[in-house]
Design a protein around this motif. Structure first.
Motif, PDB file in Angstrom:
ATOM      1  N   GLY A  67       0.813  -1.207   0.000  1.00  0.00           N
ATOM      2  CA  GLY A  67       0.000   0.000   0.000  1.00  0.00           C
ATOM      3  C   GLY A  67       0.850   1.263   0.000  1.00  0.00           C
ATOM      4  N   PHE A  68       1.875   1.287   0.830  1.00  0.00           N
ATOM      5  CA  PHE A  68       2.724   2.479   0.906  1.00  0.00           C
ATOM      6  C   PHE A  68       3.613   2.618  -0.332  1.00  0.00           C
ATOM      7  CE2 PHE A  68       1.299   2.617   5.233  1.00  0.00           C
ATOM      8  CZ  PHE A  68       1.378   3.955   5.576  1.00  0.00           C
ATOM      9  N   GLU A  69       4.057   1.505  -0.885  1.00  0.00           N
ATOM     10  CA  GLU A  69       4.841   1.575  -2.121  1.00  0.00           C
ATOM     11  C   GLU A  69       3.986   2.076  -3.273  1.00  0.00           C
ATOM     12  OE1 GLU A  69       6.269  -2.394  -2.326  1.00  0.00           O
ATOM     13  OE2 GLU A  69       7.718  -2.104  -0.704  1.00  0.00           O
ATOM     14  N   THR A  70       2.714   1.651  -3.296  1.00  0.00           N
ATOM     15  CA  THR A  70       1.785   2.157  -4.307  1.00  0.00           C
ATOM     16  C   THR A  70       1.570   3.653  -4.128  1.00  0.00           C
ATOM     17  OG1 THR A  70       0.621   0.070  -4.646  1.00  0.00           O
ATOM     18  CG2 THR A  70      -0.629   2.078  -5.059  1.00  0.00           C
ATOM     19  N   ALA A  71       1.407   4.081  -2.879  1.00  0.00           N
ATOM     20  CA  ALA A  71       1.226   5.503  -2.605  1.00  0.00           C
ATOM     21  C   ALA A  71       2.431   6.308  -3.069  1.00  0.00           C
ATOM     22  CB  ALA A  71       0.991   5.715  -1.109  1.00  0.00           C
ATOM     23  N   ALA A  72       3.625   5.795  -2.801  1.00  0.00           N
ATOM     24  CA  ALA A  72       4.846   6.494  -3.213  1.00  0.00           C
ATOM     25  C   ALA A  72       4.904   6.636  -4.729  1.00  0.00           C
ATOM     26  CB  ALA A  72       6.068   5.732  -2.709  1.00  0.00           C
ATOM     27  N   GLN A  73       4.500   5.597  -5.422  1.00  0.00           N
ATOM     28  CA  GLN A  73       4.485   5.628  -6.884  1.00  0.00           C
ATOM     29  C   GLN A  73       3.477   6.665  -7.388  1.00  0.00           C
ATOM     30  OE1 GLN A  73       3.871   1.778  -8.667  1.00  0.00           O
ATOM     31  NE2 GLN A  73       2.971   2.652 -10.511  1.00  0.00           N
ATOM     32  N   LEU A  74       2.297   6.689  -6.770  1.00  0.00           N
ATOM     33  CA  LEU A  74       1.235   7.596  -7.215  1.00  0.00           C
ATOM     34  C   LEU A  74       1.555   9.056  -6.914  1.00  0.00           C
ATOM     35  CD1 LEU A  74      -1.816   5.464  -6.030  1.00  0.00           C
ATOM     36  CD2 LEU A  74      -1.109   5.854  -8.404  1.00  0.00           C
ATOM     37  N   LEU A  75       2.295   9.307  -5.844  1.00  0.00           N
ATOM     38  CA  LEU A  75       2.633  10.676  -5.465  1.00  0.00           C
ATOM     39  C   LEU A  75       3.468  11.389  -6.521  1.00  0.00           C
ATOM     40  CD1 LEU A  75       3.372  10.145  -1.684  1.00  0.00           C
ATOM     41  CD2 LEU A  75       1.605  11.662  -2.618  1.00  0.00           C
ATOM     42  N   LYS A  88       0.973  -1.699   9.131  1.00  0.00           N
ATOM     43  CA  LYS A  88       1.965  -2.757   9.295  1.00  0.00           C
ATOM     44  C   LYS A  88       3.168  -2.635   8.375  1.00  0.00           C
ATOM     45  CE  LYS A  88      -0.427  -5.990   6.180  1.00  0.00           C
ATOM     46  NZ  LYS A  88      -1.030  -7.329   6.059  1.00  0.00           N
ATOM     47  N   ALA A  89       3.187  -1.627   7.516  1.00  0.00           N
ATOM     48  CA  ALA A  89       4.324  -1.434   6.616  1.00  0.00           C
ATOM     49  C   ALA A  89       5.580  -1.102   7.429  1.00  0.00           C
ATOM     50  CB  ALA A  89       4.032  -0.317   5.627  1.00  0.00           C
ATOM     51  N   ASP A  90       6.748  -1.306   6.828  1.00  0.00           N
ATOM     52  CA  ASP A  90       8.008  -0.990   7.492  1.00  0.00           C
ATOM     53  C   ASP A  90       8.040   0.480   7.894  1.00  0.00           C
ATOM     54  OD1 ASP A  90       8.810  -3.575   7.017  1.00  0.00           O
ATOM     55  OD2 ASP A  90       9.877  -3.078   5.164  1.00  0.00           O
ATOM     56  N   LEU A  91       8.543   0.749   9.097  1.00  0.00           N
ATOM     57  CA  LEU A  91       8.554   2.103   9.629  1.00  0.00           C
ATOM     58  C   LEU A  91       9.290   3.072   8.714  1.00  0.00           C
ATOM     59  CD1 LEU A  91       7.803   4.001  11.925  1.00  0.00           C
ATOM     60  CD2 LEU A  91       9.907   3.310  13.095  1.00  0.00           C
ATOM     61  N   VAL A  92      10.414   2.645   8.162  1.00  0.00           N
ATOM     62  CA  VAL A  92      11.190   3.520   7.280  1.00  0.00           C
ATOM     63  C   VAL A  92      10.365   3.920   6.063  1.00  0.00           C
ATOM     64  CG1 VAL A  92      13.214   3.636   5.779  1.00  0.00           C
ATOM     65  CG2 VAL A  92      13.406   2.570   8.027  1.00  0.00           C
ATOM     66  N   THR A  93       9.637   2.939   5.494  1.00  0.00           N
ATOM     67  CA  THR A  93       8.798   3.214   4.330  1.00  0.00           C
ATOM     68  C   THR A  93       7.673   4.174   4.688  1.00  0.00           C
ATOM     69  OG1 THR A  93       9.257   1.005   3.455  1.00  0.00           O
ATOM     70  CG2 THR A  93       7.351   2.160   2.550  1.00  0.00           C
ATOM     71  N   VAL A  94       7.044   3.942   5.851  1.00  0.00           N
ATOM     72  CA  VAL A  94       5.943   4.807   6.297  1.00  0.00           C
ATOM     73  C   VAL A  94       6.436   6.243   6.474  1.00  0.00           C
ATOM     74  CG1 VAL A  94       4.322   5.288   8.167  1.00  0.00           C
ATOM     75  CG2 VAL A  94       4.684   2.934   7.401  1.00  0.00           C
ATOM     76  N   PRO A 130     -13.983  12.359  -1.480  1.00  0.00           N
ATOM     77  CA  PRO A 130     -14.063  12.478  -2.940  1.00  0.00           C
ATOM     78  C   PRO A 130     -12.715  12.149  -3.601  1.00  0.00           C
ATOM     79  CG  PRO A 130     -13.957  14.656  -1.926  1.00  0.00           C
ATOM     80  CD  PRO A 130     -14.038  13.665  -0.805  1.00  0.00           C
ATOM     81  N   VAL A 131     -12.700  11.135  -4.433  1.00  0.00           N
ATOM     82  CA  VAL A 131     -11.504  10.736  -5.184  1.00  0.00           C
ATOM     83  C   VAL A 131     -11.921  10.245  -6.562  1.00  0.00           C
ATOM     84  CG1 VAL A 131     -10.050  10.136  -3.195  1.00  0.00           C
ATOM     85  CG2 VAL A 131     -11.576   8.421  -4.189  1.00  0.00           C
ATOM     86  N   SER A 132     -10.984  10.295  -7.500  1.00  0.00           N
ATOM     87  CA  SER A 132     -11.249   9.799  -8.856  1.00  0.00           C
ATOM     88  C   SER A 132     -10.758   8.371  -9.053  1.00  0.00           C
ATOM     89  CB  SER A 132     -10.567  10.714  -9.884  1.00  0.00           C
ATOM     90  OG  SER A 132     -11.030  12.033  -9.773  1.00  0.00           O
ATOM     91  N   GLY A 133      -9.825   7.970  -8.194  1.00  0.00           N
ATOM     92  CA  GLY A 133      -9.262   6.629  -8.328  1.00  0.00           C
ATOM     93  C   GLY A 133      -9.109   5.952  -6.989  1.00  0.00           C
ATOM     94  N   VAL A 134      -9.319   4.633  -6.980  1.00  0.00           N
ATOM     95  CA  VAL A 134      -9.163   3.830  -5.768  1.00  0.00           C
ATOM     96  C   VAL A 134      -8.228   2.671  -6.095  1.00  0.00           C
ATOM     97  CG1 VAL A 134     -10.305   2.431  -4.017  1.00  0.00           C
ATOM     98  CG2 VAL A 134     -11.484   4.431  -4.979  1.00  0.00           C
ATOM     99  N   PHE A 135      -7.097   2.610  -5.401  1.00  0.00           N
ATOM    100  CA  PHE A 135      -6.096   1.576  -5.631  1.00  0.00           C
ATOM    101  C   PHE A 135      -6.111   0.614  -4.439  1.00  0.00           C
ATOM    102  CE2 PHE A 135      -5.016   5.116  -8.206  1.00  0.00           C
ATOM    103  CZ  PHE A 135      -4.481   4.579  -9.360  1.00  0.00           C
ATOM    104  N   VAL A 136      -6.461  -0.635  -4.695  1.00  0.00           N
ATOM    105  CA  VAL A 136      -6.638  -1.613  -3.628  1.00  0.00           C
ATOM    106  C   VAL A 136      -5.385  -2.468  -3.482  1.00  0.00           C
ATOM    107  CG1 VAL A 136      -8.075  -3.486  -2.756  1.00  0.00           C
ATOM    108  CG2 VAL A 136      -9.115  -1.652  -4.121  1.00  0.00           C
ATOM    109  N   GLU A 137      -4.813  -2.462  -2.291  1.00  0.00           N
ATOM    110  CA  GLU A 137      -3.607  -3.247  -1.983  1.00  0.00           C
ATOM    111  C   GLU A 137      -3.822  -3.972  -0.662  1.00  0.00           C
ATOM    112  OE1 GLU A 137      -1.147  -3.936  -3.765  1.00  0.00           O
ATOM    113  OE2 GLU A 137      -1.097  -2.458  -5.376  1.00  0.00           O
ATOM    114  N   ILE A 138      -4.697  -4.967  -0.673  1.00  0.00           N
ATOM    115  CA  ILE A 138      -5.001  -5.701   0.563  1.00  0.00           C
ATOM    116  C   ILE A 138      -4.519  -7.151   0.479  1.00  0.00           C
ATOM    117  CG2 ILE A 138      -6.889  -4.207   1.259  1.00  0.00           C
ATOM    118  CD1 ILE A 138      -8.856  -6.151   0.049  1.00  0.00           C
ATOM    119  N   GLY A 139      -3.556  -7.386  -0.404  1.00  0.00           N
ATOM    120  CA  GLY A 139      -2.922  -8.693  -0.451  1.00  0.00           C
ATOM    121  C   GLY A 139      -3.282  -9.528  -1.665  1.00  0.00           C
ATOM    122  N   ASN A 140      -2.460 -10.539  -1.905  1.00  0.00           N
ATOM    123  CA  ASN A 140      -2.663 -11.498  -2.979  1.00  0.00           C
ATOM    124  C   ASN A 140      -2.894 -12.881  -2.397  1.00  0.00           C
ATOM    125  OD1 ASN A 140      -2.251  -9.607  -4.987  1.00  0.00           O
ATOM    126  ND2 ASN A 140      -0.055 -10.038  -5.159  1.00  0.00           N
TER     127      ASN A 140
END
Length: 306
Positions: free
Chosen positions: A156-164, A180-186, A228-238
């Motif tokens: 989820g956080f890696e996706t957010a970083a990419q989208l930013l 639950k993401a790694d603290l450094v990444t958060v 309000p958002v135009s896009g929703v990116f779901v990252e809840i696991g595979n």
């Protein structure tokens, strides 16, 4: 008796099949369909060498590539799913759901994974209409727009970083008090001025008309909110497709196949794995195809050494 049985038909399976054919390894590629997760994407922009292509077209091109090289070397077994993989002496037997058996000296598992779907109202209705499970595929379509990411893990956080890098703003929503993401990444991602993280929230609905216009969520006090958002990116696991192989290879805590990243070998001699079905850190089309090619190179070396 095949030299190689390839289980799966996505980018990893087709890439492996092409290389197996060129090395003249008698091969069976067993796949329910020759697609990957990106087949659902309207516009794939990160398949190297192709600037932009619909996911369905990319899947067709990969299948055509394999068909062009298959000749009398590779048997493409389409419409079949492997329900059990067994070790039988010095070889392996793949048994399909229709009870057909394929025996091979080596096996490459590239059966992939399926995205865990968002189980709320509107999620199915607006999938591919603003709601997506593949940021690397669809992210650039939301340039300069407000988007949401669902999921508080590393993905989820890696996706957010990419989208930013190109969106107007990103709001990440997490069910737990601490993501639950790694603290450094958060820390790195949340430092961005256009990033917002909401914790202890529960998504209740994806809203829209023809396309997504927003999401509704409930906070820990039970209050309802609209975002309000135009896009929703779901990252809840595979969910990796490994049930058929759980008795012949070692899996990690997430039921992914543990591999040696140098050569894609599994814990069982004679079995290799690549792509989303493995414990590979990054899961993308290009990586899956590359790892599958790496595996076939290693399989060929092992085969000729016998």
């Amino acid at each position: 008796m095949y030299d190689l049985i390839i289980i799966g038909g996505g980018p990893a399976g087709t890439a492996a099949g092409v290389y197996a054919s060129r090395k003249r390894l008698k091969t069976a590629v067993i796949a329910y369909e020759f697609e990957g997760q990106s087949a659902v994407s309207e516009d794939v922009q990160n398949w190297i060498g192709t600037i932009s292509i619909p996911g369905k077209e990319l899947a067709k091109d990969m299948k055509k590539h394999l068909e062009a090289y298959a000749e009398n070397v590779v048997d493409m077994v389409e419409g079949e799913k492997v329900k059990l993989l067994e070790k039988t002496g010095d070889s392996f037997t793949a048994i399909t759901e229709s009870d057909k058996k394929y025996e091979g000296k080596n096996v490459l598992i590239v059966s992939g994974a399926v995205r865990r779907k968002l189980p709320v109202k509107g999620a199915d209705e607006f999938e591919h209409k603003g709601l997506t499970y593949c940021a690397s595929c669809d992210g650039p379509l939301f340039s300069d727009q407000d988007v949401a990411v669902i999921g508080g893990g590393n993905a989820g956080f890696e996706t957010a970083a990419q989208l930013l890098a190109y969106t107007k703003s990103v709001t990440l929503l997490c069910r737990k008090p601490v993501c639950k993401a790694d603290l450094v990444t958060v820390e790195k991602v949340t430092a961005h001025p256009n990033m917002t993280v909401l914790t202890e929230v529960e998504i209740t609905e994806v809203k829209g008309d023809k396309f997504v216009t927003g999401i509704s969520y409930k906070d820990k006090q039970g209050n309802m909110h609209d975002l309000p958002v135009s896009g929703v990116f779901v990252e809840i696991g595979n969910i990796p497709s490994t049930d058929f192989a759980k008795d012949v290879v070692k899996l990690d805590e997430f039921n992914r196949i543990i591999t040696n990243p140098k050569n894609q070998q599994t814990s069982t001699p004679g079995i290799w794995a690549a792509g989303d079905v493995t414990d590979e850190l990054y899961h993308q089309n290009n990586i899956a195809a590359g790892d599958a090619v790496k595996a076939v190179e290693d399989i060929y070396q092992a085969h000729t050494a016998r």
